[in-house]
Write a protein that holds these residues in place. Sequence first.
Motif, PDB file in Angstrom:
ATOM      1  N   ASP A 113      -6.105  10.202  -2.431  1.00 52.89           N
ATOM      2  CA  ASP A 113      -5.768  11.677  -2.086  1.00 52.89           C
ATOM      3  C   ASP A 113      -4.468  11.884  -2.221  1.00 52.89           C
ATOM      4  O   ASP A 113      -4.129  13.135  -2.498  1.00 52.89           O
ATOM      5  N   ASP A 114      -3.324  11.054  -1.943  1.00 51.97           N
ATOM      6  CA  ASP A 114      -1.918  11.381  -2.185  1.00 51.97           C
ATOM      7  C   ASP A 114      -1.580  11.496  -3.500  1.00 51.97           C
ATOM      8  O   ASP A 114      -0.722  12.241  -3.869  1.00 51.97           O
ATOM      9  N   LEU A 115      -2.178  10.752  -4.373  1.00 52.84           N
ATOM     10  CA  LEU A 115      -1.829  10.752  -5.720  1.00 52.84           C
ATOM     11  C   LEU A 115      -2.429  12.099  -6.128  1.00 52.84           C
ATOM     12  O   LEU A 115      -1.680  12.755  -7.049  1.00 52.84           O
ATOM     13  N   ALA A 116      -3.467  12.819  -5.786  1.00 53.47           N
ATOM     14  CA  ALA A 116      -3.990  13.954  -6.119  1.00 53.47           C
ATOM     15  C   ALA A 116      -2.973  15.140  -5.542  1.00 53.47           C
ATOM     16  O   ALA A 116      -2.862  16.128  -6.148  1.00 53.47           O
TER      17      ALA A 116
ATOM     18  N   ALA B 177       0.762  -0.985  -0.163  1.00 51.99           N
ATOM     19  CA  ALA B 177      -0.135  -0.064   0.024  1.00 51.99           C
ATOM     20  C   ALA B 177       0.880   1.302   0.131  1.00 51.99           C
ATOM     21  O   ALA B 177       1.675   1.289   0.828  1.00 51.99           O
ATOM     22  N   LEU B 178       0.605   2.084  -1.185  1.00 52.70           N
ATOM     23  CA  LEU B 178       1.687   3.015  -1.267  1.00 52.70           C
ATOM     24  C   LEU B 178       0.817   4.606  -0.738  1.00 52.70           C
ATOM     25  O   LEU B 178      -0.278   4.768  -1.220  1.00 52.70           O
ATOM     26  N   VAL B 179       1.527   5.104   0.089  1.00 55.49           N
ATOM     27  CA  VAL B 179       0.794   6.282   0.808  1.00 55.49           C
ATOM     28  C   VAL B 179       1.882   7.756   0.806  1.00 55.49           C
ATOM     29  O   VAL B 179       3.037   7.118   0.477  1.00 55.49           O
ATOM     30  N   GLU B 180       1.479   8.829   0.889  1.00 57.93           N
ATOM     31  CA  GLU B 180       2.297   9.950   1.093  1.00 57.93           C
ATOM     32  C   GLU B 180       3.409  10.017  -0.316  1.00 57.93           C
ATOM     33  O   GLU B 180       2.700   9.738  -1.326  1.00 57.93           O
TER      34      GLU B 180
ATOM     35  N   VAL C 267      -8.190   0.908   5.638  1.00 57.43           N
ATOM     36  CA  VAL C 267      -8.695   0.270   7.021  1.00 57.43           C
ATOM     37  C   VAL C 267      -9.143  -1.017   6.904  1.00 57.43           C
ATOM     38  O   VAL C 267      -8.894  -1.791   7.731  1.00 57.43           O
ATOM     39  N   ASP C 268      -9.793  -1.454   5.553  1.00 60.95           N
ATOM     40  CA  ASP C 268     -10.463  -2.612   5.603  1.00 60.95           C
ATOM     41  C   ASP C 268      -9.165  -3.580   5.042  1.00 60.95           C
ATOM     42  O   ASP C 268      -9.273  -4.869   5.713  1.00 60.95           O
ATOM     43  N   LEU C 269      -8.190  -3.239   4.508  1.00 60.32           N
ATOM     44  CA  LEU C 269      -7.117  -3.928   4.359  1.00 60.32           C
ATOM     45  C   LEU C 269      -6.453  -4.359   5.666  1.00 60.32           C
ATOM     46  O   LEU C 269      -6.328  -5.704   5.930  1.00 60.32           O
ATOM     47  N   MET C 270      -6.111  -3.310   6.507  1.00 57.41           N
ATOM     48  CA  MET C 270      -5.373  -3.720   7.446  1.00 57.41           C
ATOM     49  C   MET C 270      -6.058  -4.364   8.945  1.00 57.41           C
ATOM     50  O   MET C 270      -5.497  -5.258   9.583  1.00 57.41           O
TER      51      MET C 270
ATOM     52  N   THR D 270      -8.835   4.245  -1.252  1.00 56.13           N
ATOM     53  CA  THR D 270      -9.412   5.181  -0.279  1.00 56.13           C
ATOM     54  C   THR D 270      -8.778   4.780   1.017  1.00 56.13           C
ATOM     55  O   THR D 270      -8.302   3.837   1.237  1.00 56.13           O
ATOM     56  N   TYR D 271      -9.095   5.828   2.126  1.00 60.65           N
ATOM     57  CA  TYR D 271      -8.615   5.565   3.357  1.00 60.65           C
ATOM     58  C   TYR D 271      -9.342   4.598   3.875  1.00 60.65           C
ATOM     59  O   TYR D 271      -8.871   3.529   4.705  1.00 60.65           O
TER      60      TYR D 271
END
Length: 106
Positions: free
Chosen positions: A67-70, A37-40, A92-95, A87-88
């Motif tokens: 959101d971080d892509l945007a 999962a890629l964030v920031e 959450v569902d993943l984790m 999405t966020y």
Amino acid sequence: MERIAILIGSSPTSAAARRAVALAASLADSGHPVTVALVEDGVLAAVAGSPVALPAGRFESVLALEDDLALRGVAGAPLVPGCRPCTYGDLVDLMMAQVDRTLGVF
């Protein structure tokens, strides 16, 4: 084998991100179903054609936070094959429901 999620928030050119991708690949090669999962700044590794694009085909799935892509001006850019925006709520569902263990690299 345990299902593992690895969250990467570091720039794809950082040593931390390179180690995280190497760890994810090693776990996948050992038979673990791995979701990256890629964030920031990590989402920059999801952009197709980028010199730092993630080898998404090695993992069960790859997610990039919308959101971080945007925020980084790459929303709507083609993503590497096998990667999808999320999405966020998806994170959450993943984790909470889809994996046995989550590791974070920031």
